[in-house]
Scaffold this active site. Structure first.
Site, PDB file in Angstrom:
ATOM      1  N   ARG A 120       0.721  -1.254  -0.067  1.00 52.77           N
ATOM      2  CA  ARG A 120      -0.053  -0.206   0.019  1.00 52.77           C
ATOM      3  C   ARG A 120       0.817   1.204  -0.113  1.00 52.77           C
ATOM      4  NH1 ARG A 120      -2.592  -3.204   3.484  1.00 52.77           N
ATOM      5  NH2 ARG A 120      -4.619  -4.157   2.842  1.00 52.77           N
ATOM      6  N   LYS A 142       2.716  12.113 -10.255  1.00 56.74           N
ATOM      7  CA  LYS A 142       1.795  11.166 -10.968  1.00 56.74           C
ATOM      8  C   LYS A 142       2.581   9.968 -11.411  1.00 56.74           C
ATOM      9  CE  LYS A 142      -1.115  14.562 -13.165  1.00 56.74           C
ATOM     10  NZ  LYS A 142      -1.660  15.216 -14.270  1.00 56.74           N
ATOM     11  N   GLU A 184       8.771  20.565 -23.418  1.00 54.05           N
ATOM     12  CA  GLU A 184       7.980  20.773 -22.172  1.00 54.05           C
ATOM     13  C   GLU A 184       8.608  21.993 -21.307  1.00 54.05           C
ATOM     14  OE1 GLU A 184       5.377  19.118 -21.255  1.00 54.05           O
ATOM     15  OE2 GLU A 184       5.338  17.350 -22.422  1.00 54.05           O
ATOM     16  N   LYS A 226       7.336  24.017 -12.192  1.00 55.36           N
ATOM     17  CA  LYS A 226       6.220  22.992 -11.872  1.00 55.36           C
ATOM     18  C   LYS A 226       6.087  22.549 -10.244  1.00 55.36           C
ATOM     19  CE  LYS A 226       4.764  18.312 -12.751  1.00 55.36           C
ATOM     20  NZ  LYS A 226       4.751  17.191 -13.650  1.00 55.36           N
ATOM     21  N   GLU A 236      -4.863  17.802  -8.950  1.00 53.97           N
ATOM     22  CA  GLU A 236      -5.205  18.256 -10.376  1.00 53.97           C
ATOM     23  C   GLU A 236      -6.882  18.762 -10.017  1.00 53.97           C
ATOM     24  OE1 GLU A 236      -3.499  16.845 -13.815  1.00 53.97           O
ATOM     25  OE2 GLU A 236      -5.191  17.533 -14.689  1.00 53.97           O
ATOM     26  N   ARG A 240      -3.363  22.920 -11.606  1.00 55.59           N
ATOM     27  CA  ARG A 240      -2.832  21.824 -12.472  1.00 55.59           C
ATOM     28  C   ARG A 240      -2.806  21.589 -13.801  1.00 55.59           C
ATOM     29  NH1 ARG A 240       0.420  16.686  -9.355  1.00 55.59           N
ATOM     30  NH2 ARG A 240       1.773  15.912 -11.025  1.00 55.59           N
ATOM     31  N   ASN A 244      -1.367  21.072 -19.002  1.00 54.27           N
ATOM     32  CA  ASN A 244      -1.944  20.329 -20.274  1.00 54.27           C
ATOM     33  C   ASN A 244      -1.831  21.334 -21.306  1.00 54.27           C
ATOM     34  OD1 ASN A 244      -1.931  17.840 -19.124  1.00 54.27           O
ATOM     35  ND2 ASN A 244      -3.857  18.415 -18.188  1.00 54.27           N
ATOM     36  N   HIS A 247      -1.728  19.995 -25.005  1.00 50.15           N
ATOM     37  CA  HIS A 247      -1.829  18.327 -24.852  1.00 50.15           C
ATOM     38  C   HIS A 247      -2.955  17.971 -25.609  1.00 50.15           C
ATOM     39  CE1 HIS A 247       1.799  19.120 -22.545  1.00 50.15           C
ATOM     40  NE2 HIS A 247       1.910  17.565 -22.171  1.00 50.15           N
ATOM     41  N   HIS A 251      -2.164  14.762 -27.701  1.00 51.28           N
ATOM     42  CA  HIS A 251      -2.666  13.454 -27.511  1.00 51.28           C
ATOM     43  C   HIS A 251      -3.225  13.097 -29.087  1.00 51.28           C
ATOM     44  CE1 HIS A 251      -2.488  14.132 -22.960  1.00 51.28           C
ATOM     45  NE2 HIS A 251      -1.393  13.711 -23.497  1.00 51.28           N
ATOM     46  N   HIS A 264       6.364  12.366 -27.930  1.00 50.83           N
ATOM     47  CA  HIS A 264       5.266  13.229 -27.251  1.00 50.83           C
ATOM     48  C   HIS A 264       5.801  14.904 -27.135  1.00 50.83           C
ATOM     49  CE1 HIS A 264       2.608  14.496 -24.177  1.00 50.83           C
ATOM     50  NE2 HIS A 264       3.264  14.942 -23.312  1.00 50.83           N
TER      51      HIS A 264
HETATM   52  P1  NAD Z   1      11.389   7.491 -22.147  1.00 45.68           P
HETATM   53  O1  NAD Z   1      11.374   7.285 -20.753  1.00 45.68           O
HETATM   54  O2  NAD Z   1      10.834   6.525 -23.139  1.00 45.68           O
HETATM   55  O3  NAD Z   1      12.911   7.758 -22.510  1.00 45.68           O
HETATM   56  C1  NAD Z   1      13.343   8.210 -23.764  1.00 45.68           C
HETATM   57  C2  NAD Z   1      14.283   7.323 -24.458  1.00 45.68           C
HETATM   58  O4  NAD Z   1      15.510   7.865 -23.976  1.00 45.68           O
HETATM   59  C3  NAD Z   1      14.224   5.820 -24.131  1.00 45.68           C
HETATM   60  O5  NAD Z   1      14.641   5.037 -25.011  1.00 45.68           O
HETATM   61  C4  NAD Z   1      15.318   5.627 -22.887  1.00 45.68           C
HETATM   62  O6  NAD Z   1      15.894   4.364 -22.819  1.00 45.68           O
HETATM   63  C5  NAD Z   1      16.349   6.567 -23.537  1.00 45.68           C
HETATM   64  N1  NAD Z   1      17.013   7.322 -22.391  1.00 45.68           N
HETATM   65  C6  NAD Z   1      16.870   7.775 -21.302  1.00 45.68           C
HETATM   66  N2  NAD Z   1      17.637   8.203 -20.575  1.00 45.68           N
HETATM   67  C7  NAD Z   1      18.843   8.133 -21.346  1.00 45.68           C
HETATM   68  C8  NAD Z   1      20.186   8.668 -21.360  1.00 45.68           C
HETATM   69  N3  NAD Z   1      20.592   9.393 -20.093  1.00 45.68           N
HETATM   70  N4  NAD Z   1      21.203   8.409 -22.456  1.00 45.68           N
HETATM   71  C9  NAD Z   1      20.589   7.683 -23.408  1.00 45.68           C
HETATM   72  N5  NAD Z   1      19.126   7.286 -23.449  1.00 45.68           N
HETATM   73  C10 NAD Z   1      18.475   7.559 -22.347  1.00 45.68           C
HETATM   74  O7  NAD Z   1      10.582   8.932 -22.474  1.00 45.68           O
HETATM   75  P2  NAD Z   1      10.489  10.133 -21.677  1.00 45.68           P
HETATM   76  O8  NAD Z   1      10.373  11.273 -22.713  1.00 45.68           O
HETATM   77  O9  NAD Z   1      11.695  10.301 -20.515  1.00 45.68           O
HETATM   78  O10 NAD Z   1       8.902   9.900 -20.793  1.00 45.68           O
HETATM   79  C11 NAD Z   1       7.874   9.621 -21.605  1.00 45.68           C
HETATM   80  C12 NAD Z   1       7.110   9.143 -20.465  1.00 45.68           C
HETATM   81  O11 NAD Z   1       6.882  10.139 -19.542  1.00 45.68           O
HETATM   82  C13 NAD Z   1       5.441   8.650 -20.938  1.00 45.68           C
HETATM   83  O12 NAD Z   1       5.270   7.419 -20.752  1.00 45.68           O
HETATM   84  C14 NAD Z   1       5.032   9.733 -20.345  1.00 45.68           C
HETATM   85  O13 NAD Z   1       3.442   9.361 -20.218  1.00 45.68           O
HETATM   86  C15 NAD Z   1       5.354  10.323 -19.086  1.00 45.68           C
HETATM   87  N6  NAD Z   1       4.950  11.427 -18.490  1.00 45.68           N
HETATM   88  C16 NAD Z   1       4.901  11.296 -17.112  1.00 45.68           C
HETATM   89  C17 NAD Z   1       4.679  12.720 -16.600  1.00 45.68           C
HETATM   90  C18 NAD Z   1       4.068  12.680 -14.809  1.00 45.68           C
HETATM   91  O14 NAD Z   1       3.886  13.577 -14.703  1.00 45.68           O
HETATM   92  N7  NAD Z   1       4.225  11.549 -14.397  1.00 45.68           N
HETATM   93  C19 NAD Z   1       4.664  13.716 -17.252  1.00 45.68           C
HETATM   94  C20 NAD Z   1       5.171  13.593 -18.312  1.00 45.68           C
HETATM   95  C21 NAD Z   1       5.333  12.444 -18.974  1.00 45.68           C
HETATM   96  N1  GLY Z   2       2.696  16.428 -16.592  1.00 46.87           N
HETATM   97  C1  GLY Z   2       1.374  17.115 -15.980  1.00 46.87           C
HETATM   98  C2  GLY Z   2       1.351  16.728 -14.773  1.00 46.87           C
HETATM   99  O1  GLY Z   2       2.166  16.347 -13.926  1.00 46.87           O
HETATM  100  O2  GLY Z   2       0.258  17.487 -14.320  1.00 46.87           O
END
Ligand code: NAD
Ligand code: GLY
Length: 366
Positions: A120, A142, A184, A226, A236, A240, A244, A247, A251, A264
């Site tokens: 939990r 998130k 971003e 942020k 949110e 918050r 978006n 977005h 999306h 993205h």
């Molecule tokens: P990702 O995690 O897929 O990373 C992008 C690519 O870079 C991958 O191939 C990864 O292996 C590679 N990589 C990572 N670090 C590296 C490094 N230092 N050197 C070489 N390669 C590296 O993508 P991302 O853009 O980091 O994240 C996208 C994800 O984040 C999505 O799933 C999205 O939904 C999520 N997200 C979440 C939030 C949140 O608030 N939780 C906000 C925005 C996005």
């Molecule tokens: N990436 C949007 C949020 O964290 O709310």
């Protein structure tokens, strides 16, 4: 070089976000956050060979193991949460165990959600290695995974115990991923920080060159922005949602291209310009602000026009599915200019369609 500390102030769940070079190897700093003896490092097949040794060198004397996921959004699944929970069980992880999420947003979201589920909710520390994860995904709590029915449909709000943003890891990040992360950063400036937007314009060359001083300043400012939003509206219910900006269009653009054509951040870049266009059509803003936005995004080699062949009507249909909409109108985040973004609940579909048709010819143009 200094380490910057941004505090996300959430009462007893407050936590530090450290930004600087060499932080993964600064073991004393992040080890102080571990309450118990059990640690599971979650990473992926790309990041683990690069940075896991640096992290594991700091785990001497702990009862730890690692769990390495396949790389990619396609692996952000419940089945892989099951795998992480299995690894925690094998480790014999107790309530005071900690998950270290070493990677981009995919690893962070999945590892964080697994930590939220185990017994939990146990501690987790974000160790983001992409620009996008540093400025957005790792901060704010998130967590979650995708279902076949859609992205991020299962998840939990679960704040990390600390965020360790080692900007040295960005040296190995592929150029396209780096630039997608910049979208971003620009988004943060567009929403509520006009001075930051100007700073970005003034430091384009250093940012593109990944100059460490510029990175430190840029990432810290984006995280401060942020953190402030999350502090005001953790769950949110209001402000918050402004994060978006761009977005709803993004999306839909990602979905229409089968999540293959655009990263993205690239979709967000186009989405922000479309949102600026729509704001003009609604009389909320002037073209000059959109031109300035498009110019900055283009300097970061980000796309600002819809990919060829995208049908406005098909895009609108996907936008209708966005979970933020009410029954008969679209809920959009629009702007009055740089740094002044607002939620508009009553955007009629006809004006969106008109914008898409018009913008299809000249997004970012005149
Ligand atoms: P990702 O995690 O897929 O990373 C992008 C690519 O870079 C991958 O191939 C990864 O292996 C590679 N990589 C990572 N670090 C590296 C490094 N230092 N050197 C070489 N390669 C590296 O993508 P991302 O853009 O980091 O994240 C996208 C994800 O984040 C999505 O799933 C999205 O939904 C999520 N997200 C979440 C939030 C949140 O608030 N939780 C906000 C925005 C996005
Ligand atoms: N990436 C949007 C949020 O964290 O709310």
């Amino acid at each position: 070089m200094n380490v910057h500390t941004v505090t996300v102030a959430l009462g007893q769940r407050s936590y530090p976000v450290w930004v600087g070079p060499g932080l993964l190897a600064d073991h004393a700093r992040w080890r102080a956050m571990l309450r118990g003896r059990h640690v599971l490092v979650v990473s992926n097949t790309t990041v683990a060979p690069l940075y896991l040794p640096r992290v594991s060198a700091g785990l001497d004397g702990m009862h730890w193991s690692s769990h390495v996921l396949d790389d990619g959004e396609a692996h952000k699944t419940l089945a892989n949460v099951d795998g992480v929970l299995g690894a925690l069980a094998t480790l014999g992880a107790t309530r005071d165990a900690c998950v270290l999420a070493l990677g981009g947003g995919v690893v962070g979201d999945l590892a964080g959600f697994s930590a939220a589920c185990w017994m939990r909710g146990i501690d987790f520390v974000q160790m983001p290695t992409t620009l996008l994860a540093m400025v957005d995904a790792s901060v704010g709590g998130k967590t979650g995974v995708n279902l076949p029915a859609g992205k991020n449909l299962v998840g939990a709000f679960h704040q990390p115990r600390a965020v360790v943003a080692d900007i040295g890891t960005l040296e190995s990040l592929p150029e396209r991923e780096y630039r997608a992360g910049l979208a971003e950063v620009v988004k943060a400036a567009c929403i509520g920080d006009r001075a930051f937007f100007t700073w970005l314009e003034d430091h384009v060359d250093a940012i593109v060159a990944r100059d460490r001083h510029a990175l430190l300043e840029m990432i810290s400012r984006a995280i401060r922005f942020k953190a402030d939003v999350v502090q005001r509206d953790e769950a949110e219910h209001g402000v918050r949602a402004l994060l978006n900006f761009g977005h709803t269009f993004a999306h839909a653009l990602e979905a229409i291209s089968g999540y293959r054509l655009l990263l993205h951040g690239e979709a967000v870049a186009i989405g922000m310009v479309l949102a600026a266009h729509l704001s003009e059509h609604l009389g909320m803003s002037a073209p000059v602000a959109r031109h300035r936005l498009a110019r900055l995004l283009q300097k970061f080699s980000l796309p600002v026009t819809m990919p060829p062949g995208v049908e406005p009507m098909a895009l609108l249909e996907l936008m209708r599915l966005d979970k933020k909409n009410t029954a008969d109108a679209l809920r959009m985040i629009l702007w009055r200019g740089i740094g002044r973004v607002e939620i508009v609940d009553t955007v009629g579909e006809a004006v969106v369609l008109g914008t898409l048709e018009h913008a299809g010819q000249q997004v970012g143009g005149n």
